[in-house]
Design an enzyme around this catalytic site. Structure first.
Site, PDB file in Angstrom:
ATOM      1  N   HIS A   1      53.119  56.671  34.048  1.00  0.00           N
ATOM      2  CA  HIS A   1      51.822  56.396  34.674  1.00  0.00           C
ATOM      3  C   HIS A   1      51.911  55.511  35.910  1.00  0.00           C
ATOM      4  CE1 HIS A   1      50.251  56.756  30.263  1.00  0.00           C
ATOM      5  NE2 HIS A   1      50.516  57.929  30.773  1.00  0.00           N
TER       6      HIS A   1
ATOM      7  N   LYS B   1      54.130  45.557  37.022  1.00  0.00           N
ATOM      8  CA  LYS B   1      54.039  45.267  35.587  1.00  0.00           C
ATOM      9  C   LYS B   1      55.265  44.496  35.122  1.00  0.00           C
ATOM     10  CE  LYS B   1      51.505  49.535  35.065  1.00  0.00           C
ATOM     11  NZ  LYS B   1      51.698  50.976  34.923  1.00  0.00           N
TER      12      LYS B   1
ATOM     13  N   TYR C   1      52.313  43.426  28.206  1.00  0.00           N
ATOM     14  CA  TYR C   1      52.657  43.390  29.626  1.00  0.00           C
ATOM     15  C   TYR C   1      51.567  42.795  30.493  1.00  0.00           C
ATOM     16  CZ  TYR C   1      50.481  48.123  29.494  1.00  0.00           C
ATOM     17  OH  TYR C   1      49.666  49.211  29.288  1.00  0.00           O
TER      18      TYR C   1
ATOM     19  N   ASP D   1      48.864  62.912  28.886  1.00  0.00           N
ATOM     20  CA  ASP D   1      50.276  62.876  29.284  1.00  0.00           C
ATOM     21  C   ASP D   1      50.944  64.243  29.197  1.00  0.00           C
ATOM     22  OD1 ASP D   1      51.034  59.470  28.201  1.00  0.00           O
ATOM     23  OD2 ASP D   1      50.152  60.283  30.033  1.00  0.00           O
TER      24      ASP D   1
END
Ligand code: T46
Length: 188
Positions: free
Chosen positions: A64, A73, A133, A171
């Site tokens: 992504h 991230k 995260y 996905d």
């Protein structure tokens, strides 16, 4: 005295971060983020959102990115083990289309920094995994993008997880990398 070791990967800007772990008879303590040390290692963007997800063995979340509000991230695993992947989606980069992967676990306590302009995803290798995260920009569902985990151009070599992969419907439908125009990442 630095509390983190920053390890370069094959992709400039993508770093593996190894924290200093202070163990004693009670257990352990470690710092998981420290603004000055991370800035000295080149991670200077401000983190504005923390996320956490839990997944079972074989779950593959990714690959992504956000077309706008693209997110850097800082990822880690607080329970279990995952294979974590970053893909360079910046058309002007010398490593455009290249990927790097690292195994993150509650045992190795490693972190992984995925800069802006990269696609990100992970495959769960343990019975379950909790994934935490920090993001350098906010979630924007209108800007969501992605590439197939098994894209033939990027060709990520995912490890064996001992079961079938479990993907979200989203996905399963990403456009192939080669069919996409990543011009929104020209500036990163
Ligand atoms: C990402 C995100 C999701 N959500 C909501 C939207 C959905 O109702 C639900 C699940 O979202 P999604 O299926 O997009 O979650 P993941 O498949 O784990 O997506 C993440 O997977 C990979 C590993 C990433 O690096 C990104 O952070 C992100 O794309 O959480 C939010 O409310 N805020 C958020 O920041």
């Amino acid at each position: 005295m630095g509390k983190f070791t920053f390890v370069e990967t094959g992709l400039p800007g993508v770093l593996v971060i190894e924290p200093t772990v202070f163990g004693d008879a009670r257990g352990y303590f470690m710092e998981t983020f420290q603004k000055e040390e991370f800035a000295a290692a080149g991670i200077t963007d401000e983190f504005v959102q923390d996320n956490q997800s839990k997944s079972s063995r074989g779950v593959l979340r990714g690959l992504h990115f956000q077309k706008e509000h693209t997110q850097g991230k800082l990822v880690r695993v607080t329970k279990g083990e995952v294979f974590d992947v970053a893909v360079d989606c910046r058309p002007n980069s010398a490593t455009f289309g290249k990927w790097v992967g690292v195994t993150l676990s509650d045992e190795n306590k490693k972190q992984f920094y995925v800069p802006k302009g990269f696609a990100h995803g992970f495959l769960v290798l343990s019975d379950e995994a909790e994934f935490c995260y920090k993001c350098t920009d906010y979630y924007d569902p209108t800007a969501e993008g992605g590439i197939p985990y098994n894209d033939p151009t990027v060709n990520v070599e995912w490890p064996d997880c001992g079961c079938e992969y479990l993907l979200s419907e989203k996905d399963k439908k990403h456009e192939p990398f080669a069919a996409q125009n990543f011009e929104y990442f020209n500036k990163w």
